[in-house]
Design a protein around this motif. Structure first.
Motif, PDB file in Angstrom:
ATOM      1  N   ARG A 140       0.815  -1.210   0.000  1.00 39.89           N
ATOM      2  CA  ARG A 140       0.000   0.000   0.000  1.00 39.89           C
ATOM      3  C   ARG A 140       0.851   1.263   0.000  1.00 39.89           C
ATOM      4  O   ARG A 140       0.521   2.277   0.616  1.00 39.89           O
ATOM      5  CB  ARG A 140      -0.973  -0.029   1.182  1.00 39.89           C
ATOM      6  CG  ARG A 140      -1.946  -1.191   1.055  1.00 39.89           C
ATOM      7  CD  ARG A 140      -2.984  -1.246   2.144  1.00 39.89           C
ATOM      8  NE  ARG A 140      -3.830  -2.441   1.954  1.00 39.89           N
ATOM      9  CZ  ARG A 140      -4.842  -2.765   2.732  1.00 39.89           C
ATOM     10  NH1 ARG A 140      -5.154  -2.002   3.773  1.00 39.89           N
ATOM     11  NH2 ARG A 140      -5.554  -3.853   2.496  1.00 39.89           N
ATOM     12  N   THR A 141       1.956   1.193  -0.695  1.00 39.49           N
ATOM     13  CA  THR A 141       2.829   2.335  -0.949  1.00 39.49           C
ATOM     14  C   THR A 141       3.346   2.216  -2.376  1.00 39.49           C
ATOM     15  O   THR A 141       3.384   1.122  -2.941  1.00 39.49           O
ATOM     16  CB  THR A 141       4.033   2.370   0.006  1.00 39.49           C
ATOM     17  OG1 THR A 141       4.760   1.148  -0.128  1.00 39.49           O
ATOM     18  CG2 THR A 141       3.580   2.550   1.455  1.00 39.49           C
ATOM     19  N   LYS A 197       0.688  11.309  -2.410  1.00 39.61           N
ATOM     20  CA  LYS A 197      -0.290  11.872  -1.477  1.00 39.61           C
ATOM     21  C   LYS A 197      -1.652  11.201  -1.649  1.00 39.61           C
ATOM     22  O   LYS A 197      -2.358  10.933  -0.667  1.00 39.61           O
ATOM     23  CB  LYS A 197      -0.418  13.382  -1.700  1.00 39.61           C
ATOM     24  CG  LYS A 197       0.812  14.169  -1.294  1.00 39.61           C
ATOM     25  CD  LYS A 197       0.618  15.661  -1.544  1.00 39.61           C
ATOM     26  CE  LYS A 197       1.844  16.450  -1.123  1.00 39.61           C
ATOM     27  NZ  LYS A 197       1.686  17.914  -1.387  1.00 39.61           N
ATOM     28  N   ASN A 200      -1.691   7.831   0.090  1.00 38.93           N
ATOM     29  CA  ASN A 200      -1.861   7.992   1.532  1.00 38.93           C
ATOM     30  C   ASN A 200      -3.315   8.297   1.884  1.00 38.93           C
ATOM     31  O   ASN A 200      -3.856   7.786   2.875  1.00 38.93           O
ATOM     32  CB  ASN A 200      -0.954   9.113   2.044  1.00 38.93           C
ATOM     33  CG  ASN A 200       0.515   8.763   1.916  1.00 38.93           C
ATOM     34  OD1 ASN A 200       0.878   7.582   1.902  1.00 38.93           O
ATOM     35  ND2 ASN A 200       1.371   9.761   1.810  1.00 38.93           N
ATOM     36  N   LYS A 201      -3.955   9.129   1.066  1.00 39.01           N
ATOM     37  CA  LYS A 201      -5.367   9.440   1.297  1.00 39.01           C
ATOM     38  C   LYS A 201      -6.237   8.208   1.079  1.00 39.01           C
ATOM     39  O   LYS A 201      -7.194   7.967   1.835  1.00 39.01           O
ATOM     40  CB  LYS A 201      -5.817  10.565   0.374  1.00 39.01           C
ATOM     41  CG  LYS A 201      -7.269  11.010   0.583  1.00 39.01           C
ATOM     42  CD  LYS A 201      -7.609  12.161  -0.343  1.00 39.01           C
ATOM     43  CE  LYS A 201      -9.028  12.661  -0.086  1.00 39.01           C
ATOM     44  NZ  LYS A 201     -10.035  11.605  -0.299  1.00 39.01           N
ATOM     45  N   ASP A 202      -5.899   7.415   0.050  1.00 35.47           N
ATOM     46  CA  ASP A 202      -6.676   6.203  -0.209  1.00 35.47           C
ATOM     47  C   ASP A 202      -6.587   5.223   0.954  1.00 35.47           C
ATOM     48  O   ASP A 202      -7.570   4.557   1.298  1.00 35.47           O
ATOM     49  CB  ASP A 202      -6.179   5.522  -1.496  1.00 35.47           C
ATOM     50  CG  ASP A 202      -6.615   6.270  -2.745  1.00 35.47           C
ATOM     51  OD1 ASP A 202      -7.608   7.017  -2.662  1.00 35.47           O
ATOM     52  OD2 ASP A 202      -5.960   6.103  -3.791  1.00 35.47           O
ATOM     53  N   VAL A 203      -5.413   5.110   1.550  1.00 33.74           N
ATOM     54  CA  VAL A 203      -5.252   4.214   2.708  1.00 33.74           C
ATOM     55  C   VAL A 203      -6.143   4.676   3.855  1.00 33.74           C
ATOM     56  O   VAL A 203      -6.820   3.871   4.517  1.00 33.74           O
ATOM     57  CB  VAL A 203      -3.777   4.175   3.155  1.00 33.74           C
ATOM     58  CG1 VAL A 203      -3.640   3.424   4.474  1.00 33.74           C
ATOM     59  CG2 VAL A 203      -2.921   3.518   2.080  1.00 33.74           C
ATOM     60  N   LYS A 204      -6.165   5.986   4.076  1.00 35.97           N
ATOM     61  CA  LYS A 204      -7.018   6.538   5.133  1.00 35.97           C
ATOM     62  C   LYS A 204      -8.494   6.346   4.798  1.00 35.97           C
ATOM     63  O   LYS A 204      -9.293   5.921   5.651  1.00 35.97           O
ATOM     64  CB  LYS A 204      -6.708   8.022   5.317  1.00 35.97           C
ATOM     65  CG  LYS A 204      -7.520   8.688   6.413  1.00 35.97           C
ATOM     66  CD  LYS A 204      -7.161  10.169   6.519  1.00 35.97           C
ATOM     67  CE  LYS A 204      -8.013  10.853   7.578  1.00 35.97           C
ATOM     68  NZ  LYS A 204      -7.701  12.307   7.655  1.00 35.97           N
ATOM     69  N   ASP A 205      -8.865   6.624   3.547  1.00 33.90           N
ATOM     70  CA  ASP A 205     -10.260   6.466   3.126  1.00 33.90           C
ATOM     71  C   ASP A 205     -10.710   5.018   3.226  1.00 33.90           C
ATOM     72  O   ASP A 205     -11.862   4.743   3.590  1.00 33.90           O
ATOM     73  CB  ASP A 205     -10.437   6.953   1.681  1.00 33.90           C
ATOM     74  CG  ASP A 205     -10.318   8.457   1.564  1.00 33.90           C
ATOM     75  OD1 ASP A 205     -10.349   9.139   2.601  1.00 33.90           O
ATOM     76  OD2 ASP A 205     -10.177   8.940   0.417  1.00 33.90           O
ATOM     77  N   GLU A 207      -9.895   2.707   5.349  1.00 34.35           N
ATOM     78  CA  GLU A 207     -10.266   2.339   6.722  1.00 34.35           C
ATOM     79  C   GLU A 207     -11.599   2.968   7.116  1.00 34.35           C
ATOM     80  O   GLU A 207     -12.424   2.335   7.779  1.00 34.35           O
ATOM     81  CB  GLU A 207      -9.159   2.777   7.694  1.00 34.35           C
ATOM     82  CG  GLU A 207      -7.838   2.051   7.492  1.00 34.35           C
ATOM     83  CD  GLU A 207      -7.991   0.538   7.609  1.00 34.35           C
ATOM     84  OE1 GLU A 207      -8.759   0.075   8.476  1.00 34.35           O
ATOM     85  OE2 GLU A 207      -7.348  -0.185   6.826  1.00 34.35           O
ATOM     86  N   GLU A 208     -11.821   4.218   6.682  1.00 33.16           N
ATOM     87  CA  GLU A 208     -13.076   4.890   7.029  1.00 33.16           C
ATOM     88  C   GLU A 208     -14.265   4.227   6.327  1.00 33.16           C
ATOM     89  O   GLU A 208     -15.313   3.982   6.949  1.00 33.16           O
ATOM     90  CB  GLU A 208     -12.998   6.370   6.648  1.00 33.16           C
ATOM     91  CG  GLU A 208     -11.989   7.160   7.473  1.00 33.16           C
ATOM     92  CD  GLU A 208     -11.886   8.599   7.021  1.00 33.16           C
ATOM     93  OE1 GLU A 208     -12.534   8.945   6.001  1.00 33.16           O
ATOM     94  OE2 GLU A 208     -11.164   9.388   7.679  1.00 33.16           O
TER      95      GLU A 208
END
Length: 705
Positions: A140-141, A197, A200-205, A207-208
């Protein structure tokens, strides 16, 4: 040392092109493609800006003068370090206003010109976008820029932004000017930063959305089911699946499988699947609620969304199943050269009007090592040739099957008919295309002297015209092969040809719009099947055909995913008989109907295999509905290609019943190689590191398993 930015790199392009002979003082603002992107018709600092023409940056005469003074000062500096320092915005000299005006305008312009969209398109077409890289990387990077080989896209990006004006002419070829590399590198680096960037946003999204989907399903599982809630759950699931499929790591694969099972159970309870039964993990309350909901008038929309999501999960897309065509399987087309199978090489040469050995405009020799070319080693090639002397030079002449292919293509050119060159890899498709260009130059010269054409073409007209037009040629190749094509053709074509061929424009796929304003004698598009989908590339290939007197499509595998591929290639080439809109729609409806029927019967895998067999001329009797329908349409289309196909394989034979490949049968030899001690130590250290990471939970997919 400070580095160039995009605003300063554009100035660097201006400086370099000003010093060229002849100079191009307003580059890149005088380039047509760049003008289309930016809306400028001249340099932003131009003094002669018409009063009635709106300036895109809204600069008045004073601002233009200030920027021009800044640009002229920049271009006059001989050292790159001084130029880099000079563009720094914190400097407080007499050019401060012009410098600030320029920098702010370019930075805002990059957004207005949608440069990021152009970059994104180029990266996606070369499978360097973030989704493609994440799938290959297995984590995931993103890999770093070097590992992702973004450098391979620089040339395509440069031509997408500035067109072929960035190229310099070398003999019959055009080579990209090196001065644009810096700008392309900076733009790619900026795109890379944006992608990082976004990841990184996709990883956060992820989980949400995962938490939201879990909560929504919990409500459904408790029996709180309405059509609105179910549709919202499916919308959220769609976002979640998109992210999982993009990352494609081990955890994502597991989650996708669980989601597939869950959606299948919901579909079953809605009555879409067999008997509406579910034996999975859904609660009794949810199953009963779904069965009650099956009569809701909104449920059709839910069923459609379920079908689409399950198709995406299964890798089918939203429509017809995709065929995995193996290029090693022989497609049973007619060769298109059966009438000439008994001709000897002398017969073919007589038909071509070639009394002497060799080939017009071709070098007499090539370097057997493929290193030296007439452009770089003219004296070496010009030495007298001594038969039997091994000096590294090999006589160059097309082989029998290539001469036959050249003759067939010339025949179609004189008759005004396009041609699909479908020879397998390794049989010299490109050489034959270049041979056609060379022969047409020879014929044009011959006609000017004798008022007729030689050989078989005596008394014939060329595509309805008495004389062959005096035009150049265009060869479109995948960007990854453009340098190879330039090098290969440079080895075969020489200065010493008796007739000038005219320029050969070798361009990458998705050529700049400028090319469509020109006329060409011969146009050839390599890997033409890559334009099979009705998108921009399809229309570009079709438009280029309208700019050419004779058009050649090059592809060993025109049917890639569905029967419609062949229809679309025929439209690009202008093959007669493919302009029936009703017939095309009938084919699409029949194929879709058959695909749906097979999918309902759980015979998708069998259907895909059967369609592949039909596309390669094998017997599909007794197979699925999709196979029967696809086979029928493929056979209809093949007949319409009659006389416009040349297809030879490595198994094809020449007039002496010998394989045309010219290579002896291969054998496998297994060699045991022992690494030196220091290399063994490095390999063992790497494997120990991999083993520890796997033990700590890292997926083997990340290592390319």
């Amino acid at each position: 040392m400070p580095s160039f930015t995009v605003p300063s790199s554009l100035l660097e392009m201006t400086r370099v092109f000003r010093e060229m002979k002849p100079p191009v003082p307003d580059a890149p603002w005088s380039f047509i493609v760049w003008q289309k992107h930016t809306g400028f018709t001249r340099a932003p600092w131009a003094e002669d800006w018409p009063d009635d023409e709106k300036h895109p940056f809204k600069w008045d005469k004073t601002a233009r003068a200030q920027v021009k003074a800044f640009v002229d000062a920049f271009c006059s500096m001989p050292l790159a370090s001084k130029r880099q320092e000079f563009t720094k915005t914190r400097m407080t000299d007499t050019h401060a206003t012009g410098r600030a005006t320029w920098t702010v305008a370019i930075r805002s312009g990059l957004k207005a010109w949608k440069i990021n969209a152009i970059v994104g398109k180029v990266l996606k077409e070369n499978e360097r976008d973030r989704a493609s890289l994440l799938r290959r990387h297995g984590e995931r990077t993103l890999p770093d820029m070097g590992a992702a080989m973004l450098d391979d896209t620089r040339q395509e990006l440069a031509e997408a932004l500035w067109g072929t004006d960035i190229c310099t002419k070398q003999s019959n070829y055009t080579i990209m000017h090196t001065s644009v590399i810096g700008v392309a590198n900076i733009i790619l680096a900026a795109a890379w930063n944006t992608m990082s960037k976004a990841v990184n946003k996709d990883v956060k999204d992820l989980e949400e959305i995962k938490a939201k989907v879990k909560m929504s399903f919990g409500e459904l599982d408790a029996g709180e089911v309405t059509a609105a809630k179910l549709k919202q759950y499916l919308r959220d699931s769609s976002k979640l699946m998109r992210l999982y499929k993009m990352f494609s790591d081990e955890a994502a694969e597991k989650e996708l499988e669980e989601q597939r099972e869950r959606l299948s159970q919901i579909r079953a309870c809605l009555g879409v699947d067999e008997e509406g039964k579910s034996t999975g993990t859904m609660s009794k309350a949810l199953r009963e609620a779904l069965l009650r909901l099956a009569g809701d008038h909104d449920i059709a929309e839910v069923e459609w969304e379920l079908e689409v999501q399950l198709d995406v999960l299964d890798g089918e897309g939203a429509g017809v199943p995709m065929m995995n065509v193996d290029e090693s399987v022989v497609i049973e087309w007619e060769s298109g050269t059966e009438d000439y199978q008994g001709w000897s090489e002398r017969d073919v040469r007589n038909a071509l009007g070639l009394e002497e050995e060799g080939f017009p405009s071709f070098n007499e020799f090539i370097d057997e090592n493929g290193v030296k070319t007439p452009w770089t080693d003219a004296a070496w090639f010009a030495r007298p040739y001594v038969e039997g002397e091994n000096d590294g030079r090999v006589k160059l002449s097309p082989k029998w099957h290539q001469l036959i292919g050249i003759f067939k293509m010339l025949k179609n050119a004189f008759e005004g008919r396009p041609l699909m060159l479908m020879d397998e890899v390794g049989l010299g498709k490109t050489l034959q295309v270049i041979g056609v260009m060379a022969m047409l130059a020879h014929y044009r010269s011959f006609y000017a002297k004798c008022n007729e054409y030689p050989g078989w073409f005596r008394g014939k007209t060329f595509a309805g015209n008495a004389e062959i037009p005096d035009l150049g040629h265009v060869l479109v190749v995948p960007f990854s092969l453009r340098a190879q094509a330039v090098s290969s053709d440079g080895r075969e074509l020489g200065f010493s040809g008796k007739q000038p061929m005219g320029p050969i424009n070798i361009v990458g796929a998705n050529p700049a719009a400028l090319i469509f304003t020109k006329r060409f004698l011969v146009g050839a598009w390599d890997e033409i099947h890559q334009n099979r989908n009705i998108k921009t590339a399809f229309f570009a290939a079709k438009k280029l055909r309208e700019c050419c007197t004779f058009y050649i499509g090059m592809s060993a595998t025109p049917v890639q995913t569905k029967p419609q591929d062949l229809w679309h290639v025929a439209l690009i080439l202008g093959v007669p008989g493919f302009d029936g809109e009703t017939e095309y729609k009938d084919m699409g409806r029949e194929v879709n109907r058959a695909a749906r029927k097979d999918r309902q019967q759980r015979r998708l895998a069998e259907a895909l295999e059967a369609v592949k067999k039909f596309s390669h001329g094998e017997d599909g009797q007794g197979q699925s509905e999709l196979a029967l329908v696809s086979g029928k349409w493929i056979m209809v289309m093949r007949k319409r290609f009659a006389g416009m196909v040349v297809r030879r394989t490595i198994h094809s034979e020449d007039n002496n019943k010998k394989p045309i490949i010219g290579l002896p049968p291969y054998e496998h030899h297994k060699l045991l190689l022992v690494l030196p001690a220091d290399e063994m130590e490095k390999v063992e250290a790497i494997m120990e590191g991999v083993q520890k990471e796997v033990e700590n939970g890292k997926s083997l997919r990340a290592y390319g398993e």
